[in-house]
Scaffold this motif. Sequence first.
Motif, mmCIF file in Angstrom:
data_model
loop_
_atom_site.group_PDB
_atom_site.id
_atom_site.type_symbol
_atom_site.label_atom_id
_atom_site.label_comp_id
_atom_site.label_asym_id
_atom_site.label_seq_id
_atom_site.Cartn_x
_atom_site.Cartn_y
_atom_site.Cartn_z
ATOM 1 N N GLU A 191 -58.954 6.013 -51.351
ATOM 2 C CA GLU A 191 -57.806 6.727 -50.086
ATOM 3 C C GLU A 191 -57.496 8.603 -50.249
ATOM 4 O OE1 GLU A 191 -54.265 4.804 -49.040
ATOM 5 O OE2 GLU A 191 -55.169 2.202 -49.189
ATOM 6 N N MET A 192 -56.893 8.976 -51.215
ATOM 7 C CA MET A 192 -56.805 10.140 -51.203
ATOM 8 C C MET A 192 -57.439 10.676 -51.086
ATOM 9 S SD MET A 192 -52.894 9.133 -54.267
ATOM 10 C CE MET A 192 -53.197 10.935 -54.678
ATOM 11 N N GLU A 193 -58.388 10.778 -51.670
ATOM 12 C CA GLU A 193 -59.510 11.869 -51.389
ATOM 13 C C GLU A 193 -60.434 11.430 -50.683
ATOM 14 O OE1 GLU A 193 -59.869 14.022 -53.919
ATOM 15 O OE2 GLU A 193 -58.389 13.864 -55.069
ATOM 16 N N GLU A 194 -60.374 10.686 -49.413
ATOM 17 C CA GLU A 194 -61.259 10.475 -48.449
ATOM 18 C C GLU A 194 -62.866 10.184 -48.981
ATOM 19 O OE1 GLU A 194 -60.509 12.951 -45.820
ATOM 20 O OE2 GLU A 194 -58.296 12.426 -44.988
ATOM 21 N N LYS A 195 -63.163 8.760 -49.958
ATOM 22 C CA LYS A 195 -63.979 8.867 -50.430
ATOM 23 C C LYS A 195 -64.281 7.569 -51.021
ATOM 24 C CE LYS A 195 -65.411 12.649 -52.841
ATOM 25 N NZ LYS A 195 -66.566 13.769 -52.293
ATOM 26 N N GLU A 196 -66.003 6.970 -50.707
ATOM 27 C CA GLU A 196 -66.183 5.423 -50.558
ATOM 28 C C GLU A 196 -66.150 4.641 -51.808
ATOM 29 O OE1 GLU A 196 -66.049 2.645 -48.025
ATOM 30 O OE2 GLU A 196 -66.656 2.296 -49.997
ATOM 31 N N GLU B 164 -50.313 12.485 -57.643
ATOM 32 C CA GLU B 164 -49.783 14.441 -56.987
ATOM 33 C C GLU B 164 -49.175 15.041 -58.281
ATOM 34 O OE1 GLU B 164 -48.454 13.323 -53.560
ATOM 35 O OE2 GLU B 164 -50.327 13.199 -52.835
ATOM 36 N N GLU B 165 -48.166 14.214 -59.241
ATOM 37 C CA GLU B 165 -48.088 14.561 -60.300
ATOM 38 C C GLU B 165 -49.082 14.780 -61.018
ATOM 39 O OE1 GLU B 165 -43.715 12.831 -59.803
ATOM 40 O OE2 GLU B 165 -44.068 12.544 -61.321
ATOM 41 N N TYR B 166 -49.237 13.738 -61.366
ATOM 42 C CA TYR B 166 -50.595 13.440 -62.525
ATOM 43 C C TYR B 166 -51.496 14.601 -62.042
ATOM 44 C CZ TYR B 166 -54.441 12.086 -66.263
ATOM 45 O OH TYR B 166 -54.968 11.647 -67.460
ATOM 46 N N ASN B 167 -52.066 14.653 -61.168
ATOM 47 C CA ASN B 167 -53.103 16.067 -60.650
ATOM 48 C C ASN B 167 -52.462 16.948 -61.319
ATOM 49 O OD1 ASN B 167 -54.688 13.978 -59.412
ATOM 50 N ND2 ASN B 167 -54.341 14.048 -57.937
ATOM 51 N N ALA B 168 -51.281 17.671 -60.958
ATOM 52 C CA ALA B 168 -50.946 18.935 -61.145
ATOM 53 C C ALA B 168 -50.940 18.988 -62.744
ATOM 54 C CB ALA B 168 -49.013 18.919 -60.860
ATOM 55 N N THR B 169 -50.669 17.816 -63.380
ATOM 56 C CA THR B 169 -50.426 18.470 -64.837
ATOM 57 C C THR B 169 -52.371 18.709 -65.240
ATOM 58 O OG1 THR B 169 -48.944 16.724 -65.206
ATOM 59 C CG2 THR B 169 -50.619 16.924 -67.481
ATOM 60 N N THR C 71 -57.916 12.464 -59.176
ATOM 61 C CA THR C 71 -58.173 12.027 -58.358
ATOM 62 C C THR C 71 -59.784 12.812 -57.413
ATOM 63 O OG1 THR C 71 -56.373 13.053 -56.835
ATOM 64 C CG2 THR C 71 -55.906 11.381 -58.176
ATOM 65 N N GLU C 72 -60.078 13.809 -58.077
ATOM 66 C CA GLU C 72 -60.802 14.267 -57.759
ATOM 67 C C GLU C 72 -61.610 13.612 -58.357
ATOM 68 O OE1 GLU C 72 -59.548 18.777 -57.335
ATOM 69 O OE2 GLU C 72 -62.215 19.046 -56.379
ATOM 70 N N GLN C 73 -61.537 14.512 -59.558
ATOM 71 C CA GLN C 73 -62.926 13.625 -60.559
ATOM 72 C C GLN C 73 -63.129 12.492 -60.474
ATOM 73 O OE1 GLN C 73 -61.556 15.432 -64.297
ATOM 74 N NE2 GLN C 73 -62.861 13.993 -65.376
ATOM 75 N N ILE C 74 -61.786 11.390 -60.808
ATOM 76 C CA ILE C 74 -62.359 10.728 -59.864
ATOM 77 C C ILE C 74 -63.199 9.915 -58.694
ATOM 78 C CG2 ILE C 74 -61.511 7.549 -60.908
ATOM 79 C CD1 ILE C 74 -61.413 9.328 -63.421
ATOM 80 N N GLY C 75 -62.355 10.311 -57.799
ATOM 81 C CA GLY C 75 -63.124 9.230 -56.398
ATOM 82 C C GLY C 75 -64.587 10.667 -56.372
ATOM 83 N N LYS C 76 -65.165 11.014 -56.622
ATOM 84 C CA LYS C 76 -66.406 12.471 -57.057
ATOM 85 C C LYS C 76 -67.413 10.632 -57.539
ATOM 86 C CE LYS C 76 -65.939 16.593 -56.437
ATOM 87 N NZ LYS C 76 -65.657 18.280 -57.024
#
Lengths: 249, 249
Positions: free
Chosen positions: A91-96, B199-204, B222-227
Amino acid sequence: MNKTIETILNHRSVREFEQRSLTKEQIDILVSSAQAASTSSYVQAYSIIGVTDDEKKAELAKLAINSNTVINSGHFFVFCGDLHRHEIIGEMEEKEVTTAIESTEMFMVALIDAALAAQNTAIAAESMGLGICYIGGIRNDLEKVSQLLETPSHCIPLFGLAIGYPSVINDRKPRLPKEHIYHENRYESDKTIYKKQLEEYNATTTEYYHERTNGERQDSWTEQIGKALENPKRMYMQDFVKAQGLNKK
Amino acid sequence: MNKTIETILNHRSVREFEQRSLTKEQIDILVSSAQAASTSSYVQAYSIIGVTDDEKKAELAKLAINSNTVINSGHFFVFCGDLHRHEIIGEMEEKEVTTAIESTEMFMVALIDAALAAQNTAIAAESMGLGICYIGGIRNDLEKVSQLLETPSHCIPLFGLAIGYPSVINDRKPRLPKEHIYHENRYESDKTIYKKQLEEYNATTTEYYHERTNGERQDSWTEQIGKALENPKRMYMQDFVKAQGLNKK
């Protein structure tokens, strides 16, 4: 042999505890220890729920058919395989991400991550002089456990871990012969050797039970396990796991 | 804080090893440590295969896309979830055990047993000053790994564990906030709180990558895991596992 290896080799499950709660500090170290474990590709696919509410603890004790161990534990942890976090990341990253988190691969990752974390907690506890007992019995009714602990989609409780101050310490149970568990370069394919190892082990376990029960019990390991597996347990599991959105594809 | 907890908290994956083999004595202690772990209802549903054959090691390194870690390790263990032993017990005891060993419940037991044993090995190794790295990459092609290690029906390789003398030691990767992993009495149901923790963890994590790469890398967790999850991996797993006679019902 160093202290850590001594602690590891000295493990036995403790089922009877003094009625004495762990401190916040102790719990904190145990959770930090869990978190320090390796995690597959950094996914951190597990969560831990500490159960301190007496009613919830009693309910879990009842359904696990392991009442005293759970109730008298100084702290009762439930380890969950957890991909709910990853659903939220989608949801947060808008990824499927649904295909991935519903896959058998990620189900396996979640189970392995949770177990690695739990074993760190177990070793840390034992190094502090505490006793531990894994409580697989919560899987007798995961539907109820999930309701009780309000676990969300893509998250399932896997096992409990009762930790506390030992009041009774049992003997260590003998393990399979090393050469039966540990192979080099290829799995042992000679069935005669394989069965002979099991028969040797049967002699060890029969003697163990015989001594421990003054001769009343003398079943062998293969007899015990054969009997247990003849009555398959928890056959609701596949449907339950799928209904949580795990192990589906 | 005792030595064992220090060892546990000090964990980081080691991916670069000196070319120096472990001794038989060391391997022996590591396997004994694995065996000392708890096992669900005494089933001991795992096996370990040590890979010393150079060709097999090279093949595994290649398919795990993690060549140097595997090849230069002082010893390379493969942990398997193993219910083949229990199939043989069925023969020996003339019991019908197929339903049980093909169930999702027993599949879960095998995975958990194997992971508990592996984590004992990892901690024992680290307490001896060795470094460890789990190699989930062997799951890129379990068909091939199974052929290579000649694993029988109802037994599947789950992950490798490379152990050796560290030549490079990385920083510890920051973990999720404790309150995000550890809940009390019920899973956190407030999505706002839940996402805020992420989000706090993302900053870390962003800071961690930024510092470590001189600003070149600054992705969040979350970006890394989402991808990563957007591209589901190892979707052959469900069929493969079923073909081995596991997780079927």
